[in-house]
Design a protein around this motif. Structure first.
Motif, PDB file in Angstrom:
ATOM      1  N   GLY A 172      34.878 -31.313  33.103  1.00 11.03           N
ATOM      2  CA  GLY A 172      35.222 -32.056  31.897  1.00 11.03           C
ATOM      3  C   GLY A 172      36.717 -31.929  31.679  1.00 11.03           C
ATOM      4  N   VAL A 173      37.184 -32.386  30.529  1.00 11.37           N
ATOM      5  CA  VAL A 173      38.595 -32.281  30.179  1.00 11.37           C
ATOM      6  C   VAL A 173      38.699 -31.724  28.770  1.00 11.37           C
ATOM      7  CG1 VAL A 173      40.779 -33.516  29.853  1.00 11.37           C
ATOM      8  CG2 VAL A 173      39.175 -34.267  31.625  1.00 11.37           C
ATOM      9  N   GLY A 174      39.449 -30.653  28.622  1.00 17.22           N
ATOM     10  CA  GLY A 174      39.660 -30.056  27.304  1.00 17.22           C
ATOM     11  C   GLY A 174      41.081 -29.581  27.180  1.00 17.22           C
ATOM     12  N   ALA A 175      41.431 -29.113  26.000  1.00 12.63           N
ATOM     13  CA  ALA A 175      42.793 -28.632  25.789  1.00 12.63           C
ATOM     14  C   ALA A 175      42.808 -27.566  24.722  1.00 12.63           C
ATOM     15  CB  ALA A 175      43.716 -29.787  25.393  1.00 12.63           C
ATOM     16  N   ALA A 176      43.868 -26.791  24.737  1.00 14.18           N
ATOM     17  CA  ALA A 176      44.116 -25.808  23.684  1.00 14.18           C
ATOM     18  C   ALA A 176      45.585 -25.879  23.324  1.00 14.18           C
ATOM     19  CB  ALA A 176      43.744 -24.402  24.151  1.00 14.18           C
ATOM     20  N   ILE A 177      45.867 -25.760  22.047  1.00 18.17           N
ATOM     21  CA  ILE A 177      47.218 -25.876  21.513  1.00 18.17           C
ATOM     22  C   ILE A 177      47.658 -24.494  21.054  1.00 18.17           C
ATOM     23  CG2 ILE A 177      48.658 -27.012  19.779  1.00 18.17           C
ATOM     24  CD1 ILE A 177      46.096 -29.011  19.589  1.00 18.17           C
ATOM     25  N   VAL A 178      48.801 -24.049  21.549  1.00 24.12           N
ATOM     26  CA  VAL A 178      49.325 -22.738  21.165  1.00 24.12           C
ATOM     27  C   VAL A 178      50.669 -22.936  20.472  1.00 24.12           C
ATOM     28  CG1 VAL A 178      49.995 -20.440  21.945  1.00 24.12           C
ATOM     29  CG2 VAL A 178      48.185 -21.683  23.155  1.00 24.12           C
ATOM     30  N   VAL A 179      50.800 -22.370  19.282  1.00 31.44           N
ATOM     31  CA  VAL A 179      52.048 -22.446  18.514  1.00 31.44           C
ATOM     32  C   VAL A 179      52.397 -21.043  18.048  1.00 31.44           C
ATOM     33  CG1 VAL A 179      53.229 -23.450  16.526  1.00 31.44           C
ATOM     34  CG2 VAL A 179      51.492 -24.788  17.752  1.00 31.44           C
TER      35      VAL A 179
ATOM     36  N   VAL B   5      46.595 -19.632  18.915  1.00 31.90           N
ATOM     37  CA  VAL B   5      45.891 -20.891  19.134  1.00 31.90           C
ATOM     38  C   VAL B   5      45.768 -21.649  17.819  1.00 31.90           C
ATOM     39  CG1 VAL B   5      43.694 -21.944  19.792  1.00 31.90           C
ATOM     40  CG2 VAL B   5      44.580 -20.021  21.103  1.00 31.90           C
ATOM     41  N   PHE B   6      46.159 -22.927  17.838  1.00 29.31           N
ATOM     42  CA  PHE B   6      45.909 -23.797  16.686  1.00 29.31           C
ATOM     43  C   PHE B   6      44.502 -24.365  16.846  1.00 29.31           C
ATOM     44  CE2 PHE B   6      45.666 -28.056  14.849  1.00 29.31           C
ATOM     45  CZ  PHE B   6      45.969 -27.754  13.527  1.00 29.31           C
ATOM     46  N   ARG B   7      43.657 -24.098  15.862  1.00 30.92           N
ATOM     47  CA  ARG B   7      42.235 -24.412  16.001  1.00 30.92           C
ATOM     48  C   ARG B   7      41.780 -25.602  15.156  1.00 30.92           C
ATOM     49  NH1 ARG B   7      39.717 -20.200  18.683  1.00 30.92           N
ATOM     50  NH2 ARG B   7      41.025 -18.351  18.945  1.00 30.92           N
ATOM     51  N   GLY B   8      42.577 -26.032  14.197  1.00 30.11           N
ATOM     52  CA  GLY B   8      42.139 -27.088  13.293  1.00 30.11           C
ATOM     53  C   GLY B   8      41.249 -26.531  12.197  1.00 30.11           C
ATOM     54  N   VAL B   9      40.883 -27.383  11.263  1.00 33.33           N
ATOM     55  CA  VAL B   9      40.101 -26.952  10.098  1.00 33.33           C
ATOM     56  C   VAL B   9      38.720 -26.447  10.502  1.00 33.33           C
ATOM     57  CG1 VAL B   9      39.060 -27.731   7.924  1.00 33.33           C
ATOM     58  CG2 VAL B   9      41.345 -28.530   8.573  1.00 33.33           C
ATOM     59  N   HIS B  10      38.114 -27.087  11.491  1.00 32.46           N
ATOM     60  CA  HIS B  10      36.740 -26.741  11.870  1.00 32.46           C
ATOM     61  C   HIS B  10      36.656 -26.131  13.272  1.00 32.46           C
ATOM     62  CE1 HIS B  10      35.434 -28.857   8.300  1.00 32.46           C
ATOM     63  NE2 HIS B  10      36.122 -29.925   8.681  1.00 32.46           N
ATOM     64  N   ASN B  11      37.754 -25.597  13.768  1.00 29.88           N
ATOM     65  CA  ASN B  11      37.790 -24.964  15.091  1.00 29.88           C
ATOM     66  C   ASN B  11      37.459 -25.964  16.196  1.00 29.88           C
ATOM     67  OD1 ASN B  11      38.176 -22.774  16.880  1.00 29.88           O
ATOM     68  ND2 ASN B  11      35.986 -22.344  16.933  1.00 29.88           N
ATOM     69  N   LEU B  12      37.838 -27.217  16.015  1.00 30.51           N
ATOM     70  CA  LEU B  12      37.498 -28.255  16.983  1.00 30.51           C
ATOM     71  C   LEU B  12      38.731 -28.903  17.603  1.00 30.51           C
ATOM     72  CD1 LEU B  12      34.567 -29.982  15.028  1.00 30.51           C
ATOM     73  CD2 LEU B  12      34.382 -28.408  16.961  1.00 30.51           C
ATOM     74  N   ALA B  13      39.900 -28.404  17.298  1.00 35.81           N
ATOM     75  CA  ALA B  13      41.118 -29.003  17.842  1.00 35.81           C
ATOM     76  C   ALA B  13      41.140 -28.872  19.366  1.00 35.81           C
ATOM     77  CB  ALA B  13      42.346 -28.318  17.248  1.00 35.81           C
ATOM     78  N   GLY B  14      41.615 -29.929  20.033  1.00 39.51           N
ATOM     79  CA  GLY B  14      41.785 -29.857  21.473  1.00 39.51           C
ATOM     80  C   GLY B  14      40.820 -30.690  22.294  1.00 39.51           C
ATOM     81  N   GLU B  15      40.005 -31.523  21.652  1.00 38.89           N
ATOM     82  CA  GLU B  15      39.053 -32.349  22.428  1.00 38.89           C
ATOM     83  C   GLU B  15      39.774 -33.551  23.043  1.00 38.89           C
ATOM     84  OE1 GLU B  15      36.178 -31.714  23.390  1.00 38.89           O
ATOM     85  OE2 GLU B  15      35.613 -29.992  22.147  1.00 38.89           O
TER      86      GLU B  15
END
Length: 321
Positions: A146-153, A157-167
């Motif tokens: 599959g394809v996924g991503a993770a954002i690090v700042v 890890v930046f996770r978004g409001v519902h821990n779903l960031a990076g789709e």
């Protein structure tokens, strides 16, 4: 630290528990021992925990003199609830669905345990020890089944409001494109995941050769090898995948203003056959003032990225006590 990486089946590789012992030096971690065994998630969480405990015990015998195991880090295919410590519903690991693996292992081993999505752990490994070093922010894109991503700042890890960031795999780049497993059309994943590379290659082969049989279908790994050997259709498929990747990166850069994009996963082993077209296409889909700063690079750590990222998270769990 001990790290456990729970892995899905990738092409012909078995599911497995991979255990590593990390030793921290003044500069960075070093992997000092490894072991691998079958996950056998269908046996349920209790059996898996016992296998992990056995692996930890075996690894502890390989520690340097005077060293002890202080914490355990786990990463798994998602979705994962890192706050509650749950493995939710990863494909091909049905026996572990909604398992409180973190707490069960912590009780069994008597040490702090952290748990996270494998892409997020890999991103932290790359950020702190690999291709993301020296950057304030980074996006790690993993391309495999599959394809996924993770954002690090700023190291987190930046996770978004519902821990779903990076789709990232389900960003639509063609509204009239192929139907994705998620129910949408033209998702990034339908251009570059391993199974989709195989489908696109088979489609091109059938158009060129009506005698091409479905049982001859090449895997994503084989397509990469063929492209590296100069096979034209395989090169075209990877060129198309790279162009789609560039569109996705351009979109992320326009939204987040992040410069560094590290590409990992099995498909990323295609190297410049994938990355060069990505760099070319991103220029067409973002402002010049943004694209001029974008850096698209391959993972420098390959399979060790989630190991070192898990170790970093395990130490964070230890410090929080």
């Amino acid at each position: 630290m001990v790290v456990v990486v729970l892995t899905q089946r990738v092409e012909n590789s078995p599911l497995g528990i991979s255990g590593q012992v990390l030793r921290r030096s003044e500069i960075q971690n070093r992997i000092v021992a490894r072991s691998r065994l079958a996950t056998q998630s269908e046996d349920g969480p209790s059996a898996v925990i016992e296998r992990i405990a056995q692996s930890v015990a075996e690894l502890s015998t390989q520690l340097p003199d005077g060293a002890t195991i202080a914490a355990l880090g786990i990463c798994s295919p998602g979705p994962v609830d890192h706050i509650a410590g749950l493995i939710l519903e990863p494909h091909e690991m049905e026996g572990l669905h909604n398992s409180p693996l973190r707490d069960l292992l912590s009780i069994r081993l008597g040490i702090p345990v952290s748990i996270d999505h494998d892409a997020k752990s890999a991103a932290l490994g790359e950020y702190h020890y690999g291709a993301g070093q020296g950057n304030r922010a980074m996006v790690y894109i993993v391309i495999g089944t599959g394809v996924g991503a993770a954002i690090v700042v700023d190291g987190e890890v930046f996770r978004g409001v519902h821990n779903l960031a990076g789709e990232v795999g389900h960003i639509t780049i063609n509204r009239d494109g192929a139907l994705c497993a998620c129910g949408s059309r033209g998702c990034v994943e339908t251009y570059m995941s391993g199974p989709w590379l195989a489908r696109r290659y088979a489609h091109r082969r059938l158009r060129a050769d009506s005698t091409y049989a479905s049982d001859q279908a090449a895997t994503g790994e084989q397509i990469t090898r063929m492209a590296q050997q100069g096979e034209p259709l395989a090169i075209q498929v990877l060129e198309e995948a790279g162009s789609a990747l560039g569109v996705a990166i351009a979109s992320m850069a326009m939204i987040m203003d992040i410069d560094r994009y590290v590409i990992g996963g099995s498909v990323a082993k295609a190297g410049e056959l994938l990355l060069a077209p990505a760099r070319r296409s991103m220029v067409d889909y973002s402002f010049r003032s943004i694209s001029s700063h974008i850096q698209v690079v391959a993972s420098s750590m390959s399979d060790d990225a989630p190991i070192l990222g898990c170790g970093w998270q395990a130490r964070a769990a230890l410090r929080s006590l």
